[in-house]
Design an enzyme around this catalytic site. Sequence first.
Site, PDB file in Angstrom:
ATOM      1  N   LYS A 277      -0.306   1.275   3.322  1.00  0.00           N
ATOM      2  CA  LYS A 277       0.970   0.663   3.696  1.00  0.00           C
ATOM      3  C   LYS A 277       1.714   1.562   4.682  1.00  0.00           C
ATOM      4  O   LYS A 277       1.508   2.774   4.685  1.00  0.00           O
ATOM      5  CB  LYS A 277       1.850   0.518   2.439  1.00  0.00           C
ATOM      6  N   ARG A 351      -4.233  -8.271  -7.961  1.00  0.00           N
ATOM      7  CA  ARG A 351      -5.089  -9.371  -8.443  1.00  0.00           C
ATOM      8  C   ARG A 351      -6.404  -8.841  -8.996  1.00  0.00           C
ATOM      9  O   ARG A 351      -7.012  -9.467  -9.865  1.00  0.00           O
ATOM     10  CB  ARG A 351      -5.278 -10.403  -7.320  1.00  0.00           C
TER      11      ARG A 351
HETATM   12  N1  BES Z   1       2.544  -4.578  -4.675  1.00  0.00           N
HETATM   13  C1  BES Z   1       2.326  -5.352  -3.519  1.00  0.00           C
HETATM   14  C2  BES Z   1       3.263  -6.545  -3.382  1.00  0.00           C
HETATM   15  C3  BES Z   1       4.731  -6.250  -3.229  1.00  0.00           C
HETATM   16  C4  BES Z   1       5.341  -6.403  -2.019  1.00  0.00           C
HETATM   17  C5  BES Z   1       5.507  -5.924  -4.317  1.00  0.00           C
HETATM   18  C6  BES Z   1       6.686  -6.182  -1.882  1.00  0.00           C
HETATM   19  C7  BES Z   1       6.856  -5.699  -4.177  1.00  0.00           C
HETATM   20  C8  BES Z   1       7.456  -5.835  -2.961  1.00  0.00           C
HETATM   21  C9  BES Z   1       0.901  -5.889  -3.519  1.00  0.00           C
HETATM   22  O1  BES Z   1      -0.037  -5.079  -4.142  1.00  0.00           O
HETATM   23  C10 BES Z   1       0.495  -5.997  -2.096  1.00  0.00           C
HETATM   24  O2  BES Z   1       0.387  -4.993  -1.458  1.00  0.00           O
HETATM   25  N2  BES Z   1       0.268  -7.217  -1.637  1.00  0.00           N
HETATM   26  C11 BES Z   1      -0.136  -7.433  -0.291  1.00  0.00           C
HETATM   27  C12 BES Z   1      -1.277  -8.420  -0.302  1.00  0.00           C
HETATM   28  C13 BES Z   1      -1.910  -8.606   1.037  1.00  0.00           C
HETATM   29  C14 BES Z   1      -2.691  -7.379   1.406  1.00  0.00           C
HETATM   30  C15 BES Z   1      -2.802  -9.811   0.978  1.00  0.00           C
HETATM   31  C16 BES Z   1       1.077  -8.011   0.444  1.00  0.00           C
HETATM   32  O3  BES Z   1       1.780  -8.843  -0.117  1.00  0.00           O
HETATM   33  O4  BES Z   1       1.302  -7.597   1.575  1.00  0.00           O
HETATM   34 MN    MN Z   2      -0.843  -3.627  -2.829  1.00  0.00          MN
END
Ligand code: BES
Ligand code: MN
Length: 501
Positions: A277, A351
């Site tokens: 990230k 997931r």
């Molecule tokens: N933990 C994150 C989702 C999240 C985003 C939680 C903002 C709280 C605030 C999750 O693990 C994630 O990184 N999801 C990705 C999925 C994507 C790579 C398909 C996302 O939502 O960007």
């Molecule tokens: Mn994630």
Amino acid sequence: MEITVETRPFTTIETEALVTYVFEDNDPVQGRVAELDQACGGALRKLSSSGELTAKWLETTLVHFPAGLAPQRLLLIGAGKRDKFNVAQLRKLAGAALRYLKARKIARLAFLSWEADRNSASAQAITEGLLVAHFEPDKYKTEKKNGKEVEAGALAGWDATNRAEAEQGIERGRIVAESQNFTRELVNEPSNRLTPRILADRAAAMAREVGLATDVLDESRIEELKMGALLAVAQGSAEPPRVIVVTYTPPEVRPGAPVIGLVGKGVTFDTGGISIKPAEGMEKMKYDMAGGATMLGVMRALARLKPALKVIAVVPATENMPGGRAQKPGDVQVSLAGKTIEVLNTDAEGRLILADGLAYARRLGCTHLVDAATLTGAIVVALSNVNAGVFGSDAAFTERLLASARSAGEKMWQMPLDDEYREMIKSTIADIQNVSSGKGGGAITAAMFLKEFAGDAPWIHLDIAGTAWLDEAKPWAAKGGSGIAVRTLIDFVMNFPADAK
Ligand code: BES
Ligand code: MN
Ligand code: ZN
């Protein structure tokens, strides 16, 4: 903070602040409010005529040393329109009053509710409002900024005929609010102070305190069981994973009765892994275990409220780190259920761990499944930080949850799960892939992925990514972990028929 029932007439209560609420009607000073106005020599009428008291939602009017009243202050909170007022607003309003008075260093208050709000549900809501509002995320402050605590809150306006109802409401409200605050405390913890092992210890300590059974699976048991999806996420971290299982068993279980599984995402820190990230805002990913903390808070309450059916919480807990052994985009993993997963993005880790969590809950005998997870940024795009996303495979089961959300005063909105979305996560080389290929609908394809692992059990998924964390304080709650879904799920389990199919 102690909460008691006060049956003396409100004019005679010796307290630092008497709190009540007024409605935004043609004349806010009417009905029972008129009685209060008379008791303090027409002060409210004057405030209302001058335009200072309008009773708009959450407007605050503080009267010092009201003539004729024993309380040192009278705090009037605007309740908005009377026909739109409900128990959810009563809860918020009580919370807003507490935070207003707490900021002014007031240690004792009495909350006067009007006749229509003198039943156990109202007493419970007021209690929840006060106790949730009282919580501060100041665990690591060596000097507590808010100074004095509110020591005592009395529920006023009650008498001998309804005192027992008030007491019952207070007792339940305390259980629910303290459980919600337990969740918030965990959500607020930074990741160095809440690793998967520490989360497991905290869960076990809570379970011991309230009399629940726990089983914490360590890395060797997780390996023996072949939870390949969880292990894939955990392998990039120096911290070992855990699967936290907390079980509530009622005194009598009928064979064939439903068993509810509560599966919560417990990522104690999400860097994204190799699909890392951006640095900006990454610190917030300490709250990626909010779904797990939600389920633990719910279990804490259930232990005390004692529903008639068995409930098992399963919290897969891990860090998502980009270490030298981390999984890489394109890797194929074999999940506990046996399904193979092509991991196209290591940041879609929630997931993966939930796939194994759901499959394990099924193995433990759960017939009905609910999961909660800070799963996708896409749900924040769809619903912002207002509503949690609700996905469900069974209409009646999902409708029950939505009804619980309404009565708990937590905003949730149902999202679709059409078969077309399944097409978007077909993998070329494995059974399924963990992300869709950029056609939008990210929260839905994530839910679709989870659905594969719920088998034929009625299943609900709550995406709380947008609602588990408050960036700004609300008038009724401090910033940080919100404890969203704790109250809804308690209500859901408590009202679930023990003879359901
Ligand atoms: N933990 C994150 C989702 C999240 C985003 C939680 C903002 C709280 C605030 C999750 O693990 C994630 O990184 N999801 C990705 C999925 C994507 C790579 C398909 C996302 O939502 O960007
Ligand atoms: Mn994630
Ligand atoms: Zn995550």
